[in-house]
Design an enzyme around this catalytic site. Structure first.
Site, PDB file in Angstrom:
ATOM      1  CG  ASP A   1      -1.862   1.180   1.222  1.00  0.00           C
ATOM      2  OD1 ASP A   1      -1.454   2.296   0.843  1.00  0.00           O
ATOM      3  OD2 ASP A   1      -3.039   0.966   1.558  1.00  0.00           O
ATOM      4  CG  HIS A   2       1.529   4.216  -3.231  1.00  0.00           C
ATOM      5  ND1 HIS A   2       0.258   3.917  -3.622  1.00  0.00           N
ATOM      6  CD2 HIS A   2       1.674   5.549  -3.426  1.00  0.00           C
ATOM      7  CE1 HIS A   2      -0.338   5.027  -4.044  1.00  0.00           C
ATOM      8  NE2 HIS A   2       0.498   6.039  -3.938  1.00  0.00           N
TER       9      HIS A   2
ATOM     10  CG  HIS B   1      -4.154   4.440  -0.891  1.00  0.00           C
ATOM     11  ND1 HIS B   1      -3.224   3.421  -0.839  1.00  0.00           N
ATOM     12  CD2 HIS B   1      -4.365   4.682  -2.212  1.00  0.00           C
ATOM     13  CE1 HIS B   1      -2.898   3.076  -2.083  1.00  0.00           C
ATOM     14  NE2 HIS B   1      -3.576   3.812  -2.930  1.00  0.00           N
TER      15      HIS B   1
HETATM   16  C1  BG6 Z   1      -3.361   4.639  -6.526  1.00  0.00           C
HETATM   17  C2  BG6 Z   1      -4.662   4.706  -7.257  1.00  0.00           C
HETATM   18  O1  BG6 Z   1      -3.373   3.576  -5.611  1.00  0.00           O
HETATM   19  O2  BG6 Z   1      -3.146   5.848  -5.835  1.00  0.00           O
HETATM   20  C3  BG6 Z   1      -4.698   5.901  -8.192  1.00  0.00           C
HETATM   21  O3  BG6 Z   1      -4.862   3.522  -8.015  1.00  0.00           O
HETATM   22  C4  BG6 Z   1      -4.352   7.157  -7.454  1.00  0.00           C
HETATM   23  O4  BG6 Z   1      -5.983   6.022  -8.801  1.00  0.00           O
HETATM   24  C5  BG6 Z   1      -3.075   6.983  -6.658  1.00  0.00           C
HETATM   25  O5  BG6 Z   1      -4.196   8.189  -8.394  1.00  0.00           O
HETATM   26  C6  BG6 Z   1      -2.793   8.190  -5.787  1.00  0.00           C
HETATM   27  O6  BG6 Z   1      -1.520   8.064  -5.231  1.00  0.00           O
HETATM   28  P1  BG6 Z   1      -0.658   9.323  -4.842  1.00  0.00           P
HETATM   29  O7  BG6 Z   1       0.587   8.774  -4.255  1.00  0.00           O
HETATM   30  O8  BG6 Z   1      -0.438  10.111  -6.098  1.00  0.00           O
HETATM   31  O9  BG6 Z   1      -1.509  10.100  -3.874  1.00  0.00           O
END
Ligand code: BG6
Length: 489
Positions: free
Chosen positions: A177-178, A240
């Protein structure tokens, strides 16, 4: 210090994620000497690339994302390409041979990180074949890093989990989960558990509500095919947003150890007030963007985007109220919202404290400013504390003031990318910032009720214009509790 030494095998190495995030992250780890200089990366994909083509792709990706890059040829020489057919066992046997050659060449003790960054329908098959063809049976460690989406609902997530668990044990599985790799998401814990000032008031006696916003400016872009079957709820909330809520709400872990932290997060998810389909409209709001102005440019509505059904019922926006029915949080709403084509790209957490029992400054029209703690996750990284103080000059007037700490203002380049941190953690065997199956399954089961309720009732879409903060109903969600969304910019 002992540096991790491994072969990283990337499934889906010709894809977008590899190019945008994974190669640059490995490059930074290499440049900052966090990984052993004898490393190897094997790119696996369907395209019939050669090593040379792959390497030039790697170099391009680094040049386009890192301003000052050097010694790219040397770096890229550690990359190898293996064209491959997911379902063909001989593809795995060839890969196996390649990996042991690389072990020999670089003196790597059989450590392997298998990184799944391709279409999720293949995750299970790959994992199974890695085991059956003997790729995981080495002297060293084998770990599986797995990208989202981890399933589409609880049953499909369970099925995927069962498949990968046939080949890897839970402690070998690193579910990405980045958001958990983001500097300021990791900071939630530190802010909470290293400040007497906050921890003592971090409960329903002093906090009135918490708001988590993750807004995006971009629309669905070229991901219509995926997004149509996902929507904001599955794409952002299940993972997230719920992860951030868990970090905000969890009890202090006994120790800063993976299992302790994860088990506290799991307890939060277990304490979430379960919804029935009938409750959903009282707790959750969905939206879909129509055409509008995004950063002064006219943009089409979601239903006009490519690979999107012109009558699509998919939500591009979600706002919700989560109640955590435990001793600490009973009565405190956690409001979340996320969406595409909103006003700004921003992720922020606002902790709103309760008003004082009595307002001595009530003569002052502008006197009611609750204390807020704002945690800025992105693009700015830092915290702001909103307090009240005496206005300079005469009278006992109150004036809201802000204490600001910005951690990336000085030198933006020092903040490591989320993926850089996560790959490094994976190589070191630290699974703290990856999601355990128990978290994944509980969050799916929470979210599934909402998607079921939404599938059975067609929404009146579009209901917000591109470039705005979402549908009106999202404001009403807070207004009926006597609150409002705090602005995010
Ligand atoms: C991803 C989603 O997990 O997270 C995308 O699939 C989204 O739709 C993205 O744009 C948002 O990540 P960040 O790091 O740009 O907030």
């Amino acid at each position: 210090e002992h540096k991790p030494k491994a072969v990283i095998v990337i499934f889906g190495a010709t894809g977008d994620l590899a190019k945008r995030k994974l190669f640059p992250s490995i490059y930074r780890l290499h440049r900052s000497k966090k990984i052993d200089s004898d490393f190897a990366v094997v790119g696996v994909g369907r395209r019939p690339w050669t090593n040379e083509e792959f390497r030039s792709n790697v170099s391009d990706s680094i040049q386009s994302s890192i301003k000052q890059s050097s010694e790219l040829d040397e770096f890229a020489s550690h990359f190898y390409y293996h064209p491959f057919d997911v379902t063909n066992p001989s593809s795995y046997l060839e890969l196996k041979g390649m990996l042991s050659d690389l072990d020999g060449k670089y003196g790597i003790p059989g450590n392997r990180m298998f990184y799944m960054a391709m279409a999720p329908e293949f995750f299970g098959t790959i994992a199974r074949n890695l085991k059956s063809e003997g790729l995981t049976a080495t002297e060293g460690w084998s770990r599986l890093v797995i990208e989202k989406p981890f399933g589409h609902d609880l049953p499909s997530a369970q099925e995927l989990n069962d498949e990968i668990r046939e080949a890897f044990s839970e402690d070998q599985i690193y579910r990405i989960d980045h958001y958990l790799g983001k500097q300021m998401v990791q900071n939630i814990e530190v802010i909470r558990f290293s400040n007497a000032l906050f921890e003592s008031v971090w409960n329903n006696r002093y906090i009135s509500n918490i708001q988590v916003t993750s807004s995006e400016v971009l629309g669905v872009e070229d991901r219509g095919r995926y997004y149509e079957n996902s929507g904001a709820l599955r794409d952002m909330v299940q993972n997230h947003l719920m992860q951030m809520v868990a970090l905000l709400a969890m009890e202090p872990p006994i120790k800063l150890e993976t299992d302790e932290i994860r088990s506290e997060k799991v307890k939060v998810m277990r304490a979430l007030r379960p919804l029935t389909e009938k409750d959903v409209p009282d707790y959750f709001v969905r939206g879909q963007y129509g055409k509008g102005e995004s950063e002064e440019v006219s943009v089409p509505g979601y239903r006009e985007e490519s690979n999107v059904d012109p009558e699509s019922n998919t939500e591009t926006y979600v706002a919700g109220k989560l109640m955590i029915d435990n001793f600490r949080w009973a009565g405190v709403p956690f409001y979340i919202r996320t969406g595409k084509r909103m006003t700004a790209k921003s992720t922020k957490i606002v902790v709103q404290f309760k008003d004082l029992p009595m307002n001595l400054y009530s003569n002052d029209v502008d006197s009611k400013h609750p204390n807020l703690l704002v945690i800025h996750i992105q693009p700015d990284e830092g915290i702001t504390l909103h307090l009240n103080a005496k206005e300079a000059g005469g009278g006992s007037y109150v004036k809201p003031i802000k204490l600001d700490y910005c951690s990336n203002c000085v030198d933006q380049f020092n903040t490591p990318e989320a993926y850089e941190k996560l790959i490094y953690d994976g190589l070191r065997g630290d699974a703290t910032n990856f999601t355990h199956w128990d978290e994944v399954s509980l969050s799916w089961s929470y979210v599934d009720t909402i998607s079921k309720a939404w599938e059975t009732h067609k929404a009146e879409f579009p209901n917000y214009a591109a470039g705005t903060m979402g549908p009106k109903a999202a404001d009403e969600l807070l207004e009926k509790d006597g609150f409002h969304w705090w602005p995010i910019t």
